[in-house]
Write an enzyme that holds these catalytic residues in place. Structure first.
Site, PDB file in Angstrom:
ATOM      1  N   LYS A 113       0.839  -1.215   0.000  1.00 53.75           N
ATOM      2  CA  LYS A 113       0.000   0.000   0.000  1.00 53.75           C
ATOM      3  C   LYS A 113       0.868   1.258   0.000  1.00 53.75           C
ATOM      4  O   LYS A 113       0.643   2.177  -0.780  1.00 53.75           O
ATOM      5  CB  LYS A 113      -0.918   0.022   1.235  1.00 53.75           C
ATOM      6  CG  LYS A 113      -1.855  -1.165   1.332  1.00 53.75           C
ATOM      7  CD  LYS A 113      -2.846  -1.009   2.468  1.00 53.75           C
ATOM      8  CE  LYS A 113      -2.209  -1.077   3.848  1.00 53.75           C
ATOM      9  NZ  LYS A 113      -1.782  -2.432   4.249  1.00 53.75           N
ATOM     10  N   ARG A 170      -9.654   0.834   9.514  1.00 54.25           N
ATOM     11  CA  ARG A 170      -9.399  -0.578   9.775  1.00 54.25           C
ATOM     12  C   ARG A 170     -10.565  -1.218  10.518  1.00 54.25           C
ATOM     13  O   ARG A 170     -10.553  -2.428  10.741  1.00 54.25           O
ATOM     14  CB  ARG A 170      -8.123  -0.741  10.597  1.00 54.25           C
ATOM     15  CG  ARG A 170      -6.848  -0.878   9.752  1.00 54.25           C
ATOM     16  CD  ARG A 170      -5.643  -0.799  10.677  1.00 54.25           C
ATOM     17  NE  ARG A 170      -4.522  -1.615  10.317  1.00 54.25           N
ATOM     18  CZ  ARG A 170      -3.371  -1.146   9.820  1.00 54.25           C
ATOM     19  NH1 ARG A 170      -3.259   0.125   9.531  1.00 54.25           N
ATOM     20  NH2 ARG A 170      -2.369  -1.953   9.608  1.00 54.25           N
ATOM     21  N   ARG A 184      11.504  -6.897   4.496  1.00 55.27           N
ATOM     22  CA  ARG A 184      11.471  -5.467   4.794  1.00 55.27           C
ATOM     23  C   ARG A 184      12.076  -5.183   6.162  1.00 55.27           C
ATOM     24  O   ARG A 184      12.781  -4.187   6.355  1.00 55.27           O
ATOM     25  CB  ARG A 184      10.015  -4.971   4.736  1.00 55.27           C
ATOM     26  CG  ARG A 184       9.857  -3.491   5.008  1.00 55.27           C
ATOM     27  CD  ARG A 184       8.468  -2.992   4.672  1.00 55.27           C
ATOM     28  NE  ARG A 184       7.527  -3.220   5.766  1.00 55.27           N
ATOM     29  CZ  ARG A 184       6.224  -2.915   5.708  1.00 55.27           C
ATOM     30  NH1 ARG A 184       5.709  -2.405   4.603  1.00 55.27           N
ATOM     31  NH2 ARG A 184       5.441  -3.134   6.744  1.00 55.27           N
ATOM     32  N   ARG A 199      11.721  -1.412  11.452  1.00 55.09           N
ATOM     33  CA  ARG A 199      10.419  -1.442  12.126  1.00 55.09           C
ATOM     34  C   ARG A 199      10.362  -2.656  13.047  1.00 55.09           C
ATOM     35  O   ARG A 199      10.484  -3.786  12.586  1.00 55.09           O
ATOM     36  CB  ARG A 199       9.290  -1.539  11.089  1.00 55.09           C
ATOM     37  CG  ARG A 199       8.867  -0.215  10.533  1.00 55.09           C
ATOM     38  CD  ARG A 199       7.777  -0.364   9.505  1.00 55.09           C
ATOM     39  NE  ARG A 199       6.558  -0.987  10.016  1.00 55.09           N
ATOM     40  CZ  ARG A 199       5.399  -0.930   9.388  1.00 55.09           C
ATOM     41  NH1 ARG A 199       5.289  -0.279   8.245  1.00 55.09           N
ATOM     42  NH2 ARG A 199       4.332  -1.521   9.902  1.00 55.09           N
ATOM     43  N   ARG A 253      -0.295  -9.494  13.000  1.00 59.93           N
ATOM     44  CA  ARG A 253      -0.847  -8.351  12.251  1.00 59.93           C
ATOM     45  C   ARG A 253      -1.732  -8.833  11.107  1.00 59.93           C
ATOM     46  O   ARG A 253      -2.790  -8.258  10.845  1.00 59.93           O
ATOM     47  CB  ARG A 253       0.283  -7.467  11.717  1.00 59.93           C
ATOM     48  CG  ARG A 253       0.862  -6.572  12.807  1.00 59.93           C
ATOM     49  CD  ARG A 253       2.248  -6.094  12.471  1.00 59.93           C
ATOM     50  NE  ARG A 253       2.283  -5.326  11.243  1.00 59.93           N
ATOM     51  CZ  ARG A 253       3.375  -5.212  10.465  1.00 59.93           C
ATOM     52  NH1 ARG A 253       4.482  -5.834  10.786  1.00 59.93           N
ATOM     53  NH2 ARG A 253       3.333  -4.461   9.393  1.00 59.93           N
TER      54      ARG A 253
HETATM   55  P1  AMP Z   1       0.771  -0.086   9.194  1.00 57.98           P
HETATM   56  O1  AMP Z   1       1.952   0.790   8.965  1.00 57.98           O
HETATM   57  O2  AMP Z   1      -0.450   0.389   8.432  1.00 57.98           O
HETATM   58  O3  AMP Z   1       1.052  -1.547   8.967  1.00 57.98           O
HETATM   59  O4  AMP Z   1       0.356   0.074  10.750  1.00 57.98           O
HETATM   60  C1  AMP Z   1       1.239  -0.314  11.773  1.00 57.98           C
HETATM   61  C2  AMP Z   1       0.484  -0.386  13.097  1.00 57.98           C
HETATM   62  O5  AMP Z   1      -0.054   0.908  13.401  1.00 57.98           O
HETATM   63  C3  AMP Z   1      -0.715  -1.316  13.113  1.00 57.98           C
HETATM   64  O6  AMP Z   1      -0.322  -2.666  13.374  1.00 57.98           O
HETATM   65  C4  AMP Z   1      -1.520  -0.714  14.262  1.00 57.98           C
HETATM   66  O7  AMP Z   1      -0.980  -1.052  15.520  1.00 57.98           O
HETATM   67  C5  AMP Z   1      -1.313   0.772  14.068  1.00 57.98           C
HETATM   68  N1  AMP Z   1      -2.357   1.342  13.180  1.00 57.98           N
HETATM   69  C6  AMP Z   1      -2.153   1.884  11.956  1.00 57.98           C
HETATM   70  N2  AMP Z   1      -3.333   2.297  11.417  1.00 57.98           N
HETATM   71  C7  AMP Z   1      -4.283   1.981  12.324  1.00 57.98           C
HETATM   72  C8  AMP Z   1      -5.705   2.122  12.361  1.00 57.98           C
HETATM   73  N3  AMP Z   1      -6.391   2.650  11.327  1.00 57.98           N
HETATM   74  N4  AMP Z   1      -6.367   1.692  13.456  1.00 57.98           N
HETATM   75  C9  AMP Z   1      -5.709   1.153  14.492  1.00 57.98           C
HETATM   76  N5  AMP Z   1      -4.393   0.973  14.512  1.00 57.98           N
HETATM   77  C10 AMP Z   1      -3.659   1.380  13.463  1.00 57.98           C
END
Ligand code: AMP
Length: 369
Positions: free
Chosen positions: A193, A268, A307, A313, A325
């Site tokens: 994404k 989400r 990654r 990360r 996740r």
């Molecule tokens: P991402 O970079 O989108 O994979 O997000 C990394 C982490 O950020 C996720 O595993 C959640 O812990 C938190 N996070 C990101 N976006 C959201 C969201 N819309 N709602 C809740 N937690 C989020």
């Protein structure tokens, strides 16, 4: 929503509401005039539908005629009123009720009063379907007002924007923010994404908001929001809805003039999707599409482990957290497919291939919106 020439308009007063308003106005006029046979004078062009519906409802004998005045150019009211067709009959001693579709500055009404100054009518009453109190600059009495409305341009039910819109049976209001393209980029962690959003934001001139990136920025800067989010993120769990929604709203507000957004990692949950709909509704806008990158779980795990070797990360470093996740995605997030499918806005895209191929697949969807 409708588009006339270059502008977008949103529903404002429905056919049913207009009907109810006219019903009430007819009763008010009738209560005042009783057995008098009035002459209803419509002001063309705008009032033709209103006059037609009004006199159809008027239960007693009446006469109907029109005068034609022109005041509008584009969406602004001009001072200069042209008299295109004046009175064509003698109205001496008659009770006249002017039927106007809308009174805003009152300039047209000034011209109407000038026309009737020497006509020796018994009484001149003014009835208008719509009235803009904030724009009204005259002090002629308005005897019957259907509905007070804000000082925003409207079309439909006789009212036009440069010739278009008069035929619409309901009334629409000019959208204050013009058309935005808002995309939810969707898919499990590791689907690509973020990578795709980088290309798409350039191509379509959109603002990219990644909630994950905003959280990571806050963690790096050790803000209170960052500290709170970290405890969830480190375990691969979702940050609580209200925290995420407030943060997202603030990011959107920072970009008030945006032509649209790519939302990446948001929404989400259903609660987040509802909050997003409300937020965009406040901007006279909406989500146009959820574009979902579809990638097999095992490919995702391998991509994320890869990654994690360079990204630093912590949630990419441990295979168990990665799997958690992905599990969170299927448990909590995948339901959003149904949410947007129900609105006809879900578009699945194959997320396996070269970056360029996938950008092209997504562009094919956006170009058709
Ligand atoms: P991402 O970079 O989108 O994979 O997000 C990394 C982490 O950020 C996720 O595993 C959640 O812990 C938190 N996070 C990101 N976006 C959201 C969201 N819309 N709602 C809740 N937690 C989020």
């Amino acid at each position: 929503m409708i588009k006339l020439h270059d502008l977008y308009f949103k529903p404002f007063v429905s056919e049913q509401e207009i009907d109810t308003i006219i019903e009430r106005m007819v009763n008010e006029v009738l209560a005042d005039l009783q057995d008098e046979v009035p002459v209803f004078v419509g002001i063309l062009n705008g009032s033709f539908m209103f006059v037609s519906d009004f006199v159809k409802k008027y239960p007693k004998p009446c006469e109907v005629t029109f005068i034609k005045l022109a005041s509008y150019e584009g969406v602004k009211s001009t001072e200069d009123i042209q008299r295109l067709i004046g009175l064509t009959q003698d109205l001496t001693g008659r009770t006249v009720v002017i039927l106007e579709d809308i009174i805003d500055t009152g300039n047209t009404l000034g011209e109407v009063h000038r026309i009737f100054r020497n006509e020796n009518v018994k009484e001149l009453k003014i009835a208008t379907l719509f009235h803009k109190p904030e724009a009204y600059k005259k002090d002629f009495k308005l005897h019957y007002v259907g509905m007070d409305i804000p000082n925003k341009f409207i079309v439909g039910y006789g009212l036009d924007y440069n010739g278009l819109g008069r035929d619409l049976p309901a009334v629409y209001q000019l959208k204050t923010t013009q058309h935005m393209t808002n995309i939810v980029l969707f898919g499990p962690p590791g689907a690509g994404k973020g990578t795709q959003a980088e290309f798409l934001k350039e191509k379509y001139n959109l603002i990219h908001i990644s909630t994950g990136d905003v959280f990571r920025f806050n963690i790096k800067n050790e803000t209170a929001l960052g500290m709170l989010a970290k405890s969830y993120m480190d375990k691969g769990e979702l940050v609580p809805d209200q925290v995420t929604i407030d943060m997202l709203s603030a990011e959107v507000e920072k970009n008030a003039d945006a032509k649209g957004f790519i939302f990446d990692g948001f929404p989400r949950t259903n609660a987040q999707a509802d909050a997003l709909a409300n937020l965009l509704d406040g901007k006279d806008s909406q989500i146009n599409a959820m574009i979902a990158l579809e990638v097999d779980d095992e490919i995702l795990v391998q991509r994320l482990i890869g990654r994690g070797k360079t990204s630093g990360r912590p949630d990419d470093a441990d295979e168990n957290i990665i799997r958690n996740r992905i599990k969170e995605y299927y448990n909590k997030t995948a339901i959003l497919k149904d949410y947007y499918s129900a609105q006809g806005k879900y578009f699945g895209v194959d997320g396996v291939g070269s970056i360029e191929e996938i950008t092209q697949r997504i562009s094919d969807v956006i170009n058709k919106l």
